[in-house]
Structure formats: structure tokens, C-alpha cells
Scaffold this motif. Structure first.
Motif, PDB file in Angstrom:
ATOM      1  N   VAL A   1       0.889  -1.155   0.000  1.00  0.00           N
ATOM      2  CA  VAL A   1       0.000   0.000   0.000  1.00  0.00           C
ATOM      3  C   VAL A   1       0.926   1.203   0.000  1.00  0.00           C
ATOM      4  O   VAL A   1       1.845   1.286   0.818  1.00  0.00           O
ATOM      5  CB  VAL A   1      -0.918   0.019   1.244  1.00  0.00           C
ATOM      6  CG1 VAL A   1      -1.785   1.272   1.252  1.00  0.00           C
ATOM      7  CG2 VAL A   1      -1.781  -1.237   1.295  1.00  0.00           C
ATOM      8  N   TYR A   2       0.700   2.113  -0.930  1.00  0.00           N
ATOM      9  CA  TYR A   2       1.572   3.277  -1.016  1.00  0.00           C
ATOM     10  C   TYR A   2       0.791   4.492  -1.481  1.00  0.00           C
ATOM     11  O   TYR A   2      -0.285   4.383  -2.054  1.00  0.00           O
ATOM     12  CB  TYR A   2       2.769   3.021  -1.946  1.00  0.00           C
ATOM     13  CG  TYR A   2       2.422   2.446  -3.293  1.00  0.00           C
ATOM     14  CD1 TYR A   2       2.223   3.261  -4.394  1.00  0.00           C
ATOM     15  CD2 TYR A   2       2.309   1.065  -3.459  1.00  0.00           C
ATOM     16  CE1 TYR A   2       1.907   2.719  -5.631  1.00  0.00           C
ATOM     17  CE2 TYR A   2       1.997   0.518  -4.691  1.00  0.00           C
ATOM     18  CZ  TYR A   2       1.801   1.358  -5.782  1.00  0.00           C
ATOM     19  OH  TYR A   2       1.486   0.805  -6.998  1.00  0.00           O
ATOM     20  N   GLU A   3       1.380   5.644  -1.182  1.00  0.00           N
ATOM     21  CA  GLU A   3       0.762   6.902  -1.579  1.00  0.00           C
ATOM     22  C   GLU A   3       1.647   7.544  -2.630  1.00  0.00           C
ATOM     23  O   GLU A   3       2.850   7.711  -2.421  1.00  0.00           O
ATOM     24  CB  GLU A   3       0.619   7.808  -0.356  1.00  0.00           C
ATOM     25  CG  GLU A   3      -0.206   9.046  -0.619  1.00  0.00           C
ATOM     26  CD  GLU A   3      -0.446   9.814   0.674  1.00  0.00           C
ATOM     27  OE1 GLU A   3      -1.466   9.569   1.321  1.00  0.00           O
ATOM     28  OE2 GLU A   3       0.425  10.641   1.011  1.00  0.00           O
ATOM     29  N   LYS A   4       1.051   7.870  -3.762  1.00  0.00           N
ATOM     30  CA  LYS A   4       1.799   8.532  -4.830  1.00  0.00           C
ATOM     31  C   LYS A   4       1.955  10.020  -4.512  1.00  0.00           C
ATOM     32  O   LYS A   4       1.270  10.546  -3.641  1.00  0.00           O
ATOM     33  CB  LYS A   4       1.093   8.322  -6.166  1.00  0.00           C
ATOM     34  CG  LYS A   4       1.172   6.881  -6.634  1.00  0.00           C
ATOM     35  CD  LYS A   4       0.889   6.780  -8.101  1.00  0.00           C
ATOM     36  CE  LYS A   4       1.269   5.385  -8.591  1.00  0.00           C
ATOM     37  NZ  LYS A   4       1.245   5.311 -10.037  1.00  0.00           N
ATOM     38  N   SER A   5       2.844  10.678  -5.226  1.00  0.00           N
ATOM     39  CA  SER A   5       3.127  12.087  -4.951  1.00  0.00           C
ATOM     40  C   SER A   5       1.913  12.983  -5.141  1.00  0.00           C
ATOM     41  O   SER A   5       1.837  14.062  -4.559  1.00  0.00           O
ATOM     42  CB  SER A   5       4.292  12.580  -5.820  1.00  0.00           C
ATOM     43  OG  SER A   5       3.995  12.391  -7.188  1.00  0.00           O
ATOM     44  N   ASP A   6       0.932  12.537  -5.922  1.00  0.00           N
ATOM     45  CA  ASP A   6      -0.289  13.331  -6.109  1.00  0.00           C
ATOM     46  C   ASP A   6      -1.354  13.025  -5.052  1.00  0.00           C
ATOM     47  O   ASP A   6      -2.474  13.513  -5.124  1.00  0.00           O
ATOM     48  CB  ASP A   6      -0.863  13.137  -7.513  1.00  0.00           C
ATOM     49  CG  ASP A   6      -1.295  11.700  -7.800  1.00  0.00           C
ATOM     50  OD1 ASP A   6      -1.257  10.850  -6.886  1.00  0.00           O
ATOM     51  OD2 ASP A   6      -1.661  11.425  -8.964  1.00  0.00           O
ATOM     52  N   GLY A   7      -1.011  12.169  -4.056  1.00  0.00           N
ATOM     53  CA  GLY A   7      -1.916  11.859  -2.965  1.00  0.00           C
ATOM     54  C   GLY A   7      -2.778  10.617  -3.169  1.00  0.00           C
ATOM     55  O   GLY A   7      -3.448  10.174  -2.239  1.00  0.00           O
TER      56      GLY A   7
END
Length: 168
Positions: A116-122
Motif C-alpha cells: 500500500v503506497y501513496e503517490k506524490s499526487d496523494g
């Protein structure tokens, strides 16, 4: 003269085909081997839902959750943002998979992982290996049959995202 031209044409066609197939595989590999799913929830809620669904599914359990962001920072890397890896296992399937000496090499993929990860755009994303493709690669063998069961159960666990495994 005709036979030589035909032979040269076939040889060039074969070389060209191999080249095209190689480039096609190189381009398609990321989407064939790995899947990325957008989560409808924020990071912590997505992580909790996955953990709960894995632990609630008969035979499955979470073995570990790795805070990859913290691991990177602790060991001198630059902060890559929120990334957690959920390690999980099904003892029955693992036992079936590893019972034959020929399939013990499959232990390199155990326990299974979902990130599970968050990209730079949220956007919050879920990343996983394409079990469907692995099952197809091992079709006709015991490993492929076990992987088909895993794929089916993983689709149930991920049903909150409306995800289905596909080749592409």
C-alpha cells in the motif's frame, strides 16, 4: 534463385518477428507481471481494510507489515513517502506448494506480499504481483492449480476495489 530468395525472406521474417516479440514483451512486462489498483480510501484505512480482510479470510493470516518508508530512512535512504508491505500466508496452500521437491523454489515468493503506497499526487494505491499470469505460466502443474485458488481468494479479499486479475 527462387529458393534462395524464399530462404532469405523466411530468415529475415523470423529475425524481424523475434525482434518485434522481444520489444512487445519489454513494453508489456510491467503491466503483465505487476498490478496496481487505486484504493477508494486513504492510506491507513486501506492498510487496515486489507489487514482485516486477510485475517478474516479462512486459512489466511498476516505475518508482518513492513514500514518500507521507515526502513529506507533508518538505513540512510531518502524518504520515498508512505509505503507499507503486508506479508501474508495461507498454511494449507503453502504446504501443498512446498510438499514436492520440484516446487520448493516457489518459497522465494512466500509469504505473499501486497503493498500500500501513496503517490506524490496523494492517490493511495495497492500493488501486487499478477497471480493470474503466474497461474497461467504454471498451468498444467500442481503449482498452477494452487495459484488459481489463491487468485480466486485474492480477488475476494480485494473486492472492495472491484479488482479482477487479467493478463493486461
Amino acid at each position: 534463385m527462387n529458393k534462395i530468395s524464399l530462404f532469405v525472406g523466411i530468415a529475415l521474417g523470423l529475425v524481424f518477428s523475434i525482434f518485434v516479440v522481444g520489444i512487445s514483451l519489454k513494453i508489456a512486462a510491467p503491466s503483465v507481471l505487476l498490478k496496481e489498483i487505486a484504493s477508494p480510501y486513504e492510506f491507513e484505512k486501506t492498510l487496515k481494510i486489507l489487514e482485516d480482510r486477510l485475517n478474516a479470510k479462512e486459512g489466511w493470516h498476516v505475518t508482518e507489515i513492513i514500514d518500507q518508508q521507515q526502513e529506507i530512512i533508518t538505513h540512510g535512504g531518502a524518504d520515498a513517502g508512505k509505503v507499507k508491505i503486508i506479508k501474508f500466508c495461507n498454511a494449507k496452500y503453502a504446504s501443498e506448494m512446498l510438499s514436492a521437491d520440484e516446487s520448493k523454489v516457489m518459497s522465494t515468493n512466500m509469504p505473499l506480499s501486497i503493498s500500500v503506497y501513496e503517490k506524490s499526487d496523494g492517490r493511495v494505491m495497492i500493488g501486487l504481483s499478477n497471480g493470474y499470469m503466474m497461474a497461467r505460466l504454471f498451468s498444467g502443474r500442481d503449482e498452477g492449480l494452487i495459484m488459481q485458488k489463491v487468485v480466486s481468494e485474492m480477488e475476494e479479499i480485494l473486492s472492495f476495489t472491484h479488482f479482477r486479475f487479467t493478463i493486461f
